[in-house]
Design a protein around this motif. Structure first.
Motif: not given
Length: 224
Positions: A38-39, A41, A43, A45-47, A49-50, A62
């Motif tokens: 989760k820490n 970049p 992770h 969920d972050k990808l 979302a992009k 990514e």
């Protein structure tokens, strides 16, 4: 048939395979570590979302983590299929499509993408439907998202041998890639060495008999 041919011509015209990336096999152990951190970049969920925002600035690293990282998510089920597929097929068999048909294509394809969000073919249908409805901004988002999927797969190999296999996390991506690259399926599929899918090709100008796809992530899902 006319509708399907129009889709293919439109879809191929959308994509440029000029991404500047180095071909390399995915490191699944590292990808799993990163997409679960989760820490990081990277992770998942972050990808994701992009991806939903159609962020065209996503790097090839990514994009690879997004695509292959999905296979480490709880919802990953590469052999599951949606009941919406039959209804979608009925629309696709029509010679011409109406605006109402296009709206239904968007609804049905969205249901299918809930089960597997990286179907290039569903993106193809959605691009066509949005363009027919003159919703060009949404068509552009779908195009960017499809490019992300393609970049991830195309960055893994050339497909002409086991050693240079394309890596995929869903068998449907194999057939989608054949069409995008301009090949026709030759009618035979073989599982080679319990690790590679080999699809034969119809006669083509490159004299390629078939393409190889590494499918370990798909097969591993059956063990649980």
């Amino acid at each position: 048939m006319k509708f399907i041919c129009s889709l293919l011509i439109l879809f191929v015209a959308q994509f440029s395979f000029s991404q500047d990336f180095q071909i390399e096999k995915p490191d699944f152990e590292l990808i799993e570590k990163n997409v679960k951190d989760k820490n990081s970049p990277l992770h998942f969920d972050k990808l994701y979302a992009k991806y939903i925002m159609a962020d065209s600035t996503m790097t090839i690293q990514e994009r690879r983590h997004l695509y292959f990282g999905y296979s480490f998510q709880d919802e990953y089920a590469p052999y599951e299929r949606s009941d919406a597929q039959q209804d979608l097929n009925e629309i696709l068999q029509k010679g011409e499509v109406s605006p109402e048909d296009c709206e239904n294509i968007l609804v049905l394809s969205a249901k299918i993408l809930k089960i597997y969000p990286f179907s290039i073919r569903m993106k193809e249908y959605r691009i066509y439907a949005y363009k027919e409805l003159q919703r060009y901004d949404e068509a552009e988002k779908e195009t960017i998202q499809a490019n992300m999927i393609l970049d991830a797969i195309l960055s893994t190999g050339e497909g002409t041998s086991k050693e240079s296999s394309f890596y995929v996390i869903n068998v449907m991506n194999e057939y989608e890639l054949l069409n995008i690259l301009g090949f026709e399926y030759g009618g035979e599929q073989q599982l080679v060495e319990g690790l590679y899918d080999y699809l034969t090709l119809k006669e083509n100008s490159y004299n390629i008999d078939g393409l190889y796809f590494e499918v370990s992530r798909c097969l591993n899902s059956l063990k649980f």
